[in-house]
Write an enzyme that holds these catalytic residues in place. Structure first.
Site, short mmCIF file in Angstrom:
data_model
loop_
_atom_site.label_atom_id
_atom_site.label_comp_id
_atom_site.label_asym_id
_atom_site.label_seq_id
_atom_site.Cartn_x
_atom_site.Cartn_y
_atom_site.Cartn_z
NE ARG A 115 -2.88 -17.18 15.43
CZ ARG A 115 -4.17 -17.18 15.73
NH1 ARG A 115 -4.86 -18.29 15.76
NH2 ARG A 115 -4.76 -16.05 16.03
CE LYS A 137 15.49 -17.71 1.54
NZ LYS A 137 16.45 -16.89 0.77
CD GLU A 179 18.14 -19.85 -10.12
OE1 GLU A 179 19.11 -20.10 -9.40
OE2 GLU A 179 17.51 -18.76 -10.07
CE LYS A 221 16.74 -23.71 -2.14
NZ LYS A 221 15.85 -22.77 -2.80
CD GLU A 231 19.89 -15.89 2.62
OE1 GLU A 231 18.80 -16.37 2.23
OE2 GLU A 231 20.50 -15.00 2.05
NE ARG A 236 17.85 -20.83 1.92
CZ ARG A 236 16.68 -21.36 2.20
NH1 ARG A 236 16.44 -21.86 3.39
NH2 ARG A 236 15.73 -21.42 1.29
CG ASN A 240 21.24 -15.13 -2.76
OD1 ASN A 240 20.22 -15.38 -3.38
ND2 ASN A 240 21.25 -14.97 -1.45
CG HIS A 243 20.50 -14.89 -7.38
ND1 HIS A 243 21.20 -15.91 -7.99
CD2 HIS A 243 19.20 -15.28 -7.42
CE1 HIS A 243 20.38 -16.86 -8.36
NE2 HIS A 243 19.15 -16.51 -8.02
CG HIS A 247 18.02 -9.89 -6.86
ND1 HIS A 247 18.56 -10.36 -5.69
CD2 HIS A 247 17.25 -10.89 -7.34
CE1 HIS A 247 18.12 -11.60 -5.47
NE2 HIS A 247 17.32 -11.94 -6.47
CG HIS A 261 14.96 -15.25 -11.16
ND1 HIS A 261 15.57 -14.24 -10.45
CD2 HIS A 261 15.45 -16.42 -10.63
CE1 HIS A 261 16.35 -14.77 -9.52
NE2 HIS A 261 16.29 -16.09 -9.62
N1 LIG Z 1 10.90 -19.61 -2.73
C1 LIG Z 1 12.09 -19.65 -3.28
O1 LIG Z 1 13.06 -20.15 -2.69
C2 LIG Z 1 12.27 -19.13 -4.67
C3 LIG Z 1 13.45 -19.39 -5.37
C4 LIG Z 1 13.55 -18.95 -6.68
C5 LIG Z 1 12.52 -18.27 -7.26
N2 LIG Z 1 11.37 -18.02 -6.56
C6 LIG Z 1 10.24 -17.33 -7.17
O2 LIG Z 1 9.74 -18.16 -8.21
C7 LIG Z 1 9.18 -17.36 -9.24
C8 LIG Z 1 9.74 -17.81 -10.56
O3 LIG Z 1 9.43 -19.16 -10.75
P1 LIG Z 1 9.14 -19.74 -12.20
O4 LIG Z 1 10.28 -19.43 -13.08
O5 LIG Z 1 8.73 -21.14 -12.01
O6 LIG Z 1 7.98 -18.81 -12.71
P2 LIG Z 1 6.41 -19.02 -12.88
O7 LIG Z 1 5.81 -19.70 -11.74
O8 LIG Z 1 5.91 -17.66 -13.23
O9 LIG Z 1 6.32 -19.97 -14.16
C9 LIG Z 1 6.85 -19.55 -15.40
C10 LIG Z 1 5.84 -19.69 -16.52
O10 LIG Z 1 5.62 -21.07 -16.79
C11 LIG Z 1 4.21 -21.38 -16.78
N3 LIG Z 1 4.12 -22.80 -16.44
C12 LIG Z 1 4.27 -23.39 -15.23
N4 LIG Z 1 4.27 -24.74 -15.35
C13 LIG Z 1 4.10 -25.00 -16.66
C14 LIG Z 1 4.05 -26.21 -17.43
N5 LIG Z 1 4.23 -27.40 -16.87
N6 LIG Z 1 3.83 -26.10 -18.75
C15 LIG Z 1 3.71 -24.87 -19.36
N7 LIG Z 1 3.78 -23.71 -18.69
C16 LIG Z 1 3.99 -23.78 -17.35
C17 LIG Z 1 3.64 -20.37 -15.84
O11 LIG Z 1 2.26 -20.13 -16.09
C18 LIG Z 1 4.46 -19.12 -16.17
O12 LIG Z 1 3.94 -18.51 -17.31
C19 LIG Z 1 9.51 -15.92 -8.90
O13 LIG Z 1 8.38 -15.31 -8.35
C20 LIG Z 1 10.60 -16.04 -7.86
O14 LIG Z 1 10.60 -14.96 -6.95
C21 LIG Z 1 11.24 -18.45 -5.28
ZN LIG Z 2 17.35 -17.54 -8.55
#
Ligand SMILES: NC(=O)c1ccc[n+]([C@@H]2O[C@H](COP(=O)([O-])OP(=O)(O)OC[C@H]3O[C@@H](n4cnc5c(N)ncnc54)[C@H](O)[C@@H]3O)[C@@H](O)[C@H]2O)c1
Ligand SMILES: [Zn+2]
Length: 361
Positions: A115, A137, A179, A221, A231, A236, A240, A243, A247, A261
């Protein structure tokens, strides 16, 4: 070193430290803040090379497969089983070490194991450093859509080491950059001026430029999250910007590697500027300047620039946008802009202008 305080003066307050070399100092920082806790590390396979000191100190290390495949019940279940097998307890500390996928997965695991267990974010992609690691999030995907299962669970600490980006592929850097520039578009024209001059060296991983770009992004942020943590208001939702388009485009590409993304966000922000200009909200000059900068940074700025994008009519894309979870009462609600640094949320959208913008691509 830059320090940003998120949700200050609340029970959820936590610091973000941004500094090259932060990972090498992570263990003493964690020991000082939290005392002697058992560490449960979740690390992306591609980020593992940066995690050596933490792996050595961790009670248990779970290595995640790269990609959205790790945001499934199956993958999450495996992590939770490993935590429980190693007798994780309420005093333990979960560490998310990787990109947004790792942060979302490990943060959600920490939210629901026993929990709720404290967790630390150590983001290793530019996108995760400027966006997903801050704000609380967490979650996984469903066959019904992305990020539909999750929890708000704020980390207790975020450690950002720009040096961890040394191994990040250029395409991922550019996607994260979308971003970064988003914060400028939302509410910081001065930052946009700076990015126009320095964007190129940020992408080339110049240490000082990266630290500055990440710090301004995290401050932006944090300021928004502070005023609208869950949100419930419009604030917040400003995050987006671009976005609602993004999406729909990502869904059209089935969330595969055709379109990252951040790339979808760059196209989405270009379309949002195009729509805002067409609706007479924003000058053509600002729209062109914004789009030109993203193009100069190597980001796609139109649907026609997405390779192998399916031939969908504008009407279908509009339906997909209306189905986005950010829509209210089925009514399309979007972030538009009055110019660089002047985004706002509205439900008053000229549907003919929207169709025209989508048709032009
Ligand atoms: N929680 C939130 O507020 C929020 C906000 C935006 C996005 N997201 C989520 O985040 C995800 C996208 O994040 P992302 O773009 O970091 O993607 P990701 O975590 O898939 O990383 C992108 C790629 O980089 C690689 N990688 C990571 N660190 C590395 C490093 N130091 N050197 C080499 N390769 C590395 C990973 O293996 C992957 O192939 C999505 O699932 C999205 O929904 C969440
Ligand atoms: Zn985004």
């Amino acid at each position: 070193m830059t320090r940003v305080d998120v949700l200050p003066h609340t029970p959820s307050a936590y610091p973000v430290f941004i500094e090259a070399g932060a990972i090498s100092r992570a263990l003493p920082v964690i020991a000082k803040m939290f005392g002697n806790r058992r560490l449960f590390l979740v690390v992306d396979r591609n980020a593992q090379s940066h995690a050596a000191p933490i792996i050595a100190a961790a009670e248990r290390t779970v290595v995640l497969e790269p990609g959205e495949i790790s945001k499934t019940w199956m993958a999450l279940g495996k992590t939770l089983d490993q935590f429980l097998a190693a007798r994780i307890d309420r005093q333990s500390l979960v560490i998310a070490f990787g990109g947004g996928v790792t942060g979302d997965h490990a943060g959600f695991a920490a939210a629901i194991a026993l929990r709720g267990i404290d967790f630390v974010q150590i983001p290793t992609t530019l996108l995760a450093q400027v966006d997903s690691s801050v704000g609380g999030k967490t979650g996984i995907n469903s066959p019904h859509g992305k990020n539909l299962i999750g929890a708000f669970h704020q980390p207790k600490l975020v450690l950002i080491d720009p040096a961890a980006l040394s191994t990040l592929p250029d395409r991922e850097m550019r996607a994260g950059y979308a971003e970064v520039v988003k914060y400028a578009f939302i509410g910081n024209e001065k930052f946009f001026d700076w990015l126009e001059k320095n964007g190129r060296i940020v992408l080339a991983k110049d240490a000082a430029a990266l630290e500055h770009a990440v710090a301004v992004s995290v401050q932006s942020k944090a300021a928004i999250v502070e005023k609208d943590e869950r949100e419930t208001g419009d604030l917040r939702a400003l995050l987006n910007f671009g976005h609602t388009f993004a999406h729909a485009l990502e869904a059209a590409c089935e969330y595969d590697r055709r379109l990252l993304h951040g790339e979808a966000v760059a196209v989405g922000m270009s379309l949002a500027f195009g729509l805002s200009a067409r609706m007479g909200l924003c000058s053509m000059n600002d729209a062109e300047r914004a789009i030109a900068h993203m193009a100069a940074m190597g980001l796609p700025t139109g649907i026609s620039m997405i390779r192998d994008f399916p031939p969908l009519p504008a009407a279908r894309l509009m339906e997909m946008m209306a189905g986005d979870k950010k829509a209210r009462d089925g009514r399309l609600r979007m972030v538009l802009t009055r110019g660089i640094g002047r985004a706002f949320v509205t439900s008053e959208i000229d549907m003919d202008a929207l169709a025209a913008v989508l048709e032009r691509g």
